[in-house]
Design a protein around this motif. Structure first.
Motif, PDB file in Angstrom:
ATOM      1  N   GLU A 115      -9.826 -12.908  -3.449  1.00  0.00           N
ATOM      2  CA  GLU A 115      -9.378 -14.442  -3.558  1.00  0.00           C
ATOM      3  C   GLU A 115      -7.638 -14.653  -2.754  1.00  0.00           C
ATOM      4  OE1 GLU A 115     -10.012 -18.855  -4.817  1.00  0.00           O
ATOM      5  OE2 GLU A 115     -10.519 -17.292  -5.711  1.00  0.00           O
ATOM      6  N   ALA A 116      -7.051 -14.019  -2.415  1.00  0.00           N
ATOM      7  CA  ALA A 116      -5.751 -14.653  -2.803  1.00  0.00           C
ATOM      8  C   ALA A 116      -5.860 -13.616  -0.879  1.00  0.00           C
ATOM      9  CB  ALA A 116      -4.705 -13.937  -3.440  1.00  0.00           C
ATOM     10  N   LEU A 117      -5.932 -12.545  -1.052  1.00  0.00           N
ATOM     11  CA  LEU A 117      -5.904 -12.265  -0.457  1.00  0.00           C
ATOM     12  C   LEU A 117      -6.522 -12.413   0.751  1.00  0.00           C
ATOM     13  CD1 LEU A 117      -5.760  -8.299  -1.574  1.00  0.00           C
ATOM     14  CD2 LEU A 117      -4.039  -9.869  -0.478  1.00  0.00           C
ATOM     15  N   SER A 118      -7.804 -13.004   0.969  1.00  0.00           N
ATOM     16  CA  SER A 118      -8.794 -13.550   1.654  1.00  0.00           C
ATOM     17  C   SER A 118      -8.454 -14.927   2.358  1.00  0.00           C
ATOM     18  CB  SER A 118     -10.232 -13.449   1.511  1.00  0.00           C
ATOM     19  OG  SER A 118     -10.134 -14.468   1.032  1.00  0.00           O
ATOM     20  N   GLY A 119      -7.028 -15.601   2.014  1.00  0.00           N
ATOM     21  CA  GLY A 119      -6.998 -16.690   1.953  1.00  0.00           C
ATOM     22  C   GLY A 119      -6.032 -16.204   2.778  1.00  0.00           C
ATOM     23  N   THR A 120      -5.336 -14.911   3.021  1.00  0.00           N
ATOM     24  CA  THR A 120      -3.557 -15.276   3.283  1.00  0.00           C
ATOM     25  C   THR A 120      -3.997 -13.812   4.306  1.00  0.00           C
ATOM     26  OG1 THR A 120      -2.255 -14.554   1.299  1.00  0.00           O
ATOM     27  CG2 THR A 120      -1.695 -13.667   3.292  1.00  0.00           C
ATOM     28  N   VAL A 121      -5.029 -13.347   4.513  1.00  0.00           N
ATOM     29  CA  VAL A 121      -5.151 -12.500   5.598  1.00  0.00           C
ATOM     30  C   VAL A 121      -6.212 -13.340   6.522  1.00  0.00           C
ATOM     31  CG1 VAL A 121      -5.674 -10.408   6.763  1.00  0.00           C
ATOM     32  CG2 VAL A 121      -3.877 -10.773   5.056  1.00  0.00           C
ATOM     33  N   ALA A 122      -6.344 -13.847   7.192  1.00  0.00           N
ATOM     34  CA  ALA A 122      -8.120 -14.685   7.900  1.00  0.00           C
ATOM     35  C   ALA A 122      -8.371 -13.570   8.411  1.00  0.00           C
ATOM     36  CB  ALA A 122      -7.591 -16.106   9.250  1.00  0.00           C
ATOM     37  N   TYR A 123     -10.107 -13.821   8.261  1.00  0.00           N
ATOM     38  CA  TYR A 123     -10.811 -12.790   9.155  1.00  0.00           C
ATOM     39  C   TYR A 123     -10.959 -13.384  10.257  1.00  0.00           C
ATOM     40  CZ  TYR A 123     -15.110 -10.431   9.971  1.00  0.00           C
ATOM     41  OH  TYR A 123     -15.535  -9.549  10.751  1.00  0.00           O
ATOM     42  N   GLN A 124     -10.246 -11.944  11.762  1.00  0.00           N
ATOM     43  CA  GLN A 124     -10.305 -12.416  12.749  1.00  0.00           C
ATOM     44  C   GLN A 124     -10.869 -11.118  13.440  1.00  0.00           C
ATOM     45  OE1 GLN A 124     -10.219 -15.157  14.662  1.00  0.00           O
ATOM     46  NE2 GLN A 124     -10.833 -14.021  15.826  1.00  0.00           N
ATOM     47  N   SER A 125     -12.011 -10.444  13.766  1.00  0.00           N
ATOM     48  CA  SER A 125     -12.739  -9.925  14.241  1.00  0.00           C
ATOM     49  C   SER A 125     -12.036  -9.421  15.289  1.00  0.00           C
ATOM     50  CB  SER A 125     -14.217 -10.318  14.994  1.00  0.00           C
ATOM     51  OG  SER A 125     -15.234  -8.875  15.314  1.00  0.00           O
ATOM     52  N   GLY A 126     -11.571  -8.065  15.474  1.00  0.00           N
ATOM     53  CA  GLY A 126     -11.180  -7.908  16.933  1.00  0.00           C
ATOM     54  C   GLY A 126      -9.365  -8.176  17.181  1.00  0.00           C
ATOM     55  N   ALA A 127      -9.321  -8.555  15.247  1.00  0.00           N
ATOM     56  CA  ALA A 127      -7.579  -8.666  15.498  1.00  0.00           C
ATOM     57  C   ALA A 127      -6.823  -7.537  15.245  1.00  0.00           C
ATOM     58  CB  ALA A 127      -7.476  -9.360  14.564  1.00  0.00           C
ATOM     59  N   THR A 128      -7.154  -5.947  14.641  1.00  0.00           N
ATOM     60  CA  THR A 128      -6.604  -4.518  13.715  1.00  0.00           C
ATOM     61  C   THR A 128      -7.959  -4.085  14.558  1.00  0.00           C
ATOM     62  OG1 THR A 128      -8.316  -5.411  12.274  1.00  0.00           O
ATOM     63  CG2 THR A 128      -5.216  -6.042  12.450  1.00  0.00           C
ATOM     64  N   ALA A 129      -7.166  -2.777  14.194  1.00  0.00           N
ATOM     65  CA  ALA A 129      -8.519  -1.274  14.319  1.00  0.00           C
ATOM     66  C   ALA A 129      -8.415  -0.542  13.227  1.00  0.00           C
ATOM     67  CB  ALA A 129      -7.323  -0.738  15.741  1.00  0.00           C
ATOM     68  N   VAL A 130      -9.238   0.910  13.474  1.00  0.00           N
ATOM     69  CA  VAL A 130      -9.269   1.541  12.619  1.00  0.00           C
ATOM     70  C   VAL A 130      -7.984   1.834  11.562  1.00  0.00           C
ATOM     71  CG1 VAL A 130     -11.938   0.974  12.622  1.00  0.00           C
ATOM     72  CG2 VAL A 130     -10.165   3.309  13.805  1.00  0.00           C
ATOM     73  N   THR A 131      -7.299   2.292  12.412  1.00  0.00           N
ATOM     74  CA  THR A 131      -5.129   2.646  12.645  1.00  0.00           C
ATOM     75  C   THR A 131      -4.780   1.638  11.605  1.00  0.00           C
ATOM     76  OG1 THR A 131      -4.772   2.067  14.881  1.00  0.00           O
ATOM     77  CG2 THR A 131      -6.183   4.110  13.725  1.00  0.00           C
ATOM     78  N   THR A 132      -4.533   0.388  11.435  1.00  0.00           N
ATOM     79  CA  THR A 132      -4.172  -0.626  11.281  1.00  0.00           C
ATOM     80  C   THR A 132      -4.368  -0.504   9.755  1.00  0.00           C
ATOM     81  OG1 THR A 132      -4.655  -1.950  12.866  1.00  0.00           O
ATOM     82  CG2 THR A 132      -3.473  -3.546  10.491  1.00  0.00           C
ATOM     83  N   THR A 133      -2.732  -0.436   9.326  1.00  0.00           N
ATOM     84  CA  THR A 133      -2.365  -0.165   8.331  1.00  0.00           C
ATOM     85  C   THR A 133      -2.357  -1.535   6.891  1.00  0.00           C
ATOM     86  OG1 THR A 133       0.536  -0.236   8.332  1.00  0.00           O
ATOM     87  CG2 THR A 133      -0.622   1.585   8.647  1.00  0.00           C
TER      88      THR A 133
END
Length: 265
Positions: free
Chosen positions: A134-152
């Motif tokens: 819950e803390a992680l999903s609240g801190t990192v908002a779901y946003q399609s296209g914001a990152t790539a498969v190489t994002t750490t």
């Protein structure tokens, strides 16, 4: 619940290729709460069935001769029952300690380590793992296209945006800080009315609780225990080791990718 799944992947290239090899982790796992009723993979070239290091049913696909498109379609019906309290009764053939080692995608930096220590304690159980989700999903908002498969994981935390694989990688990175076993899961989700894609990623965390020692499966993006809306394809240490399709090619120029996943009850 029975899921009917169609997963179509098309690679197109601006110039001809002479060789393609792909590892296909496109066959759902057979586990105590999941049974494959019918399944087929249609692809060009030759396919050789293998089982990888994490006991995922896979195929090595090789394609030779000039080609400018690679089309792969996996489809079938899978029966999924909700695991009791998210618990996966099959412990697997590997020691859970295999899943305490960080990878390039899950290596924690100082910010991830600080976040982990605020939300986790050694010996955490299911309730604390759900609080971390819950803390992680609240801190990192779901946003399609914001990152790539190489994002750490560290990059996703700095950005504050990401998708399900970023949530999973961050959860794993936090567990690595405390030396707690956790593994990446790739698969499908019946997303219902949500805008999320039908392909999905979540985690299994190892717990030692009264009456149970083993994996508890957690959908980090939705901050909940895994249920019968999820179909498991593969497990691994991160996206790279559980990706539905990974491979290399010779030639081809620029590549474009089209993926369509449809999941219905």
């Amino acid at each position: 619940m029975r899921m009917t799944i169609t997963h179509s992947t098309v690679y197109r290239y601006t110039a001809p290729l002479t060789y393609t090899i792909q590892q296909l982790r496109l066959t759902p796992r057979t586990e105590p709460y999941q049974r494959v009723l019918s399944w087929q993979i249609v692809s060009p070239g030759q396919r050789h069935a293998v089982r990888d290091a994490y006991c995922n049913d896979s195929h090595m696909m090789t394609l030779t001769g000039l080609h400018q498109e690679v089309r792969i379609v996996a489809s079938g019906v899978v029966e999924v029952n909700p695991p009791d309290d998210g618990r996966i009764a099959d412990p697997g053939h590997l020691s859970p300690l295999v899943f305490t080692v960080p990878t390039r995608l899950t290596e924690p930096d100082d910010a991830v380590a600080e976040f982990a220590r605020r939300h986790l304690q050694p010996g955490a159980g299911t309730r604390q793992f759900l609080a971390l989700a819950e803390a992680l999903s609240g801190t990192v908002a779901y946003q399609s296209g914001a990152t790539a498969v190489t994002t750490t994981a560290a990059d996703a935390l700095r950005l504050g945006q990401g998708v399900c694989q970023d949530h999973a990688h961050l959860f794993l990175a936090c567990c690595h800080v405390l030396g707690m076993p956790a593994r990446y899961v790739s698969g499908y989700i019946d997303s219902g009315d949500t805008p999320h894609a039908a392909s999905h990623a979540w985690v299994d965390a190892w717990v030692e609780e009264p009456g149970f020692s083993g994996w508890v499966s957690i959908d980090v993006t939705h901050s909940r225990l895994a249920d019968d809306s999820l179909c498991r394809l593969a497990v691994g240490r991160d996206y790279d080791s559980a990706a539905p399709i990974r491979g290399v090619r010779r030639g081809g120029g620029q590549e474009s990718l089209e993926v369509n996943v449809d999941v219905t009850r």
